[in-house]
Design a protein around this motif. Structure first.
Motif, PDB file in Angstrom:
ATOM      1  N   SER A  27       0.872  -1.316  -0.092  1.00 22.05           N
ATOM      2  CA  SER A  27      -0.037   0.054  -0.043  1.00 22.05           C
ATOM      3  C   SER A  27       0.751   1.090   0.021  1.00 22.05           C
ATOM      4  N   PRO A  28       0.527   2.452  -0.462  1.00 16.34           N
ATOM      5  CA  PRO A  28       1.087   3.414  -0.593  1.00 16.34           C
ATOM      6  C   PRO A  28       1.091   4.170   0.730  1.00 16.34           C
ATOM      7  N   VAL A  29       0.150   3.746   1.620  1.00 17.47           N
ATOM      8  CA  VAL A  29       0.011   4.271   3.057  1.00 17.47           C
ATOM      9  C   VAL A  29       1.292   3.723   3.829  1.00 17.47           C
ATOM     10  N   PRO A  30       1.982   4.774   4.338  1.00 17.83           N
ATOM     11  CA  PRO A  30       3.009   4.390   5.271  1.00 17.83           C
ATOM     12  C   PRO A  30       2.919   3.070   6.185  1.00 17.83           C
ATOM     13  N   LEU A  31       3.713   2.451   6.528  1.00 22.16           N
ATOM     14  CA  LEU A  31       3.447   1.327   7.554  1.00 22.16           C
ATOM     15  C   LEU A  31       3.234   1.823   8.800  1.00 22.16           C
ATOM     16  N   TYR A  32       4.201   2.985   9.383  1.00 23.59           N
ATOM     17  CA  TYR A  32       3.911   3.523  10.697  1.00 23.59           C
ATOM     18  C   TYR A  32       2.382   4.004  10.844  1.00 23.59           C
ATOM     19  N   TYR A  33       1.833   4.633   9.688  1.00 22.92           N
ATOM     20  CA  TYR A  33       0.553   5.163   9.888  1.00 22.92           C
ATOM     21  C   TYR A  33      -0.524   4.018   9.785  1.00 22.92           C
ATOM     22  N   GLN A  34      -0.194   2.863   9.197  1.00 30.34           N
ATOM     23  CA  GLN A  34      -1.464   1.788   9.209  1.00 30.34           C
ATOM     24  C   GLN A  34      -1.289   1.216  10.661  1.00 30.34           C
ATOM     25  N   LEU A  35      -0.131   0.952  11.191  1.00 29.10           N
ATOM     26  CA  LEU A  35       0.021   0.636  12.671  1.00 29.10           C
ATOM     27  C   LEU A  35      -0.643   1.530  13.569  1.00 29.10           C
ATOM     28  N   PRO A  69      12.437   2.161  14.176  1.00 31.38           N
ATOM     29  CA  PRO A  69      11.892   3.442  13.884  1.00 31.38           C
ATOM     30  C   PRO A  69      10.523   3.682  13.412  1.00 31.38           C
ATOM     31  N   THR A  70      10.043   2.599  12.811  1.00 30.55           N
ATOM     32  CA  THR A  70       8.631   2.634  12.204  1.00 30.55           C
ATOM     33  C   THR A  70       7.789   2.555  13.472  1.00 30.55           C
ATOM     34  N   VAL A  71       7.986   1.514  14.420  1.00 27.43           N
ATOM     35  CA  VAL A  71       7.203   1.150  15.529  1.00 27.43           C
ATOM     36  C   VAL A  71       7.023   2.522  16.356  1.00 27.43           C
ATOM     37  N   ARG A  72       8.484   3.073  16.465  1.00 25.12           N
ATOM     38  CA  ARG A  72       8.488   4.082  17.510  1.00 25.12           C
ATOM     39  C   ARG A  72       7.665   5.354  16.950  1.00 25.12           C
ATOM     40  N   GLN A  73       7.732   5.779  15.523  1.00 30.54           N
ATOM     41  CA  GLN A  73       6.868   6.847  14.622  1.00 30.54           C
ATOM     42  C   GLN A  73       5.347   6.517  15.118  1.00 30.54           C
ATOM     43  N   ALA A  74       4.829   5.042  14.782  1.00 31.76           N
ATOM     44  CA  ALA A  74       3.583   4.884  15.192  1.00 31.76           C
ATOM     45  C   ALA A  74       3.131   5.357  16.611  1.00 31.76           C
TER      46      ALA A  74
END
Length: 261
Positions: A27-35, A69-74
């Motif tokens: 998906s074009p939706v960032p993974l951090y945003y999905q989480l 970093p992805t988890v931290r951003q979410a």
């Protein structure tokens, strides 16, 4: 999305263990945003309850196959929204499922003082009373249980601005009327070690009754702003429920609206 386990498990183990996440890597939706969206949905629907711990960012990143970093951003995005709080020695914890954002969690006294309005207060009531159904639901106590009710008339430069009615858990703190007439309620709560973190707030409008108009130096039927607020501490515990009315001719709420990226 699965529910969390029993209350003892929720208190001792990361509540995320019972949740399933569906992340679309194409998906074009960032993974951090999905989480972040799925975590927020779990909070809103009660799968993650106030007080639940999210556990370790490293463990979550390994489990989901995401970078740290992805988890931290979410998680940080939900901290910024007031849904999560990071507590030293405890970890990341759910605060509350619904928070009205855009208004700073501050008292009317502090707002008026900061604006140089010279606020004054008259305490009309400061007593114990049985909790009504609305108060009990807001504070998480039994209907008819003991709560403290405060009723105050707030003025600036000798002119009434608002009638404030607040309910607090009976054992929360001792409130002296003389101190309440010289400072704000939230200052007294903070000085007692209560860390205010978030609130659920509703703002409305209606016309003043004859009694309200007389107390606020308005004509009967004058426009009033209304506000109901339940404030929570940093553990998600409700610590104050307020029902306030303000003279629309002398007071306004100021919102900052942000575009969600």
């Amino acid at each position: 999305m699965a529910k969390t386990g029993g209350s003892s498990r929720a208190a001792t183990a990361p509540a995320l263990d019972a949740l399933d996440f569906a992340l679309d890597r194409g998906s074009p939706v960032p993974l951090y945003y999905q989480l972040a969206q799925q975590l927020e949905a779990a909070i809103e629907h009660g799968a993650l309850a106030p007080g639940n711990l999210l556990g370790n960012e490293i463990d979550l990143s390994v489990r989901l196959g995401l970078s740290r970093p992805t988890v931290r951003q979410a998680i940080q995005s939900l901290v910024d929204k007031g849904l999560l709080v990071r507590r030293r020695g405890v970890g990341t914890q759910v605060v509350h499922s619904q928070v009205k954002r855009g208004l700073e969690l501050s008292s009317l006294y502090d707002d008026l003082e900061a604006a140089g309005q010279g606020p004054t207060t008259v305490v009309v009531r400061n007593e114990h009373t049985p909790a009504s159904a609305d108060v009990a639901a807001a504070l998480g106590v039994a209907e008819g249980g003991d709560v403290v009710v405060l009723e105050r008339l707030r003025a600036t430069h000798g002119q009434p601005v608002a009638i404030l009615c607040n309910y607090l858990p009976a054992t929360l703190l001792e409130l002296d009327s003389a101190r309440l007439e010289s400072t704000g309620l939230y200052r007294l709560m903070r000085s007692a070690g209560i860390t205010l973190h978030s609130a659920r707030q509703t703002i409305g409008a209606r016309c003043a009754t004859a009694e309200e108009a007389a107390r606020l130096d308005e004509k009967a039927g004058a426009a009033l702003l209304t506000m109901q607020r339940t404030a929570y501490d940093d553990t998600g515990r409700p610590v104050e429920y307020g029902t306030h009315i303000y003279r629309a001719s002398r007071y306004a709420f100021d919102f900052q609206l942000l575009v969600r990226s």
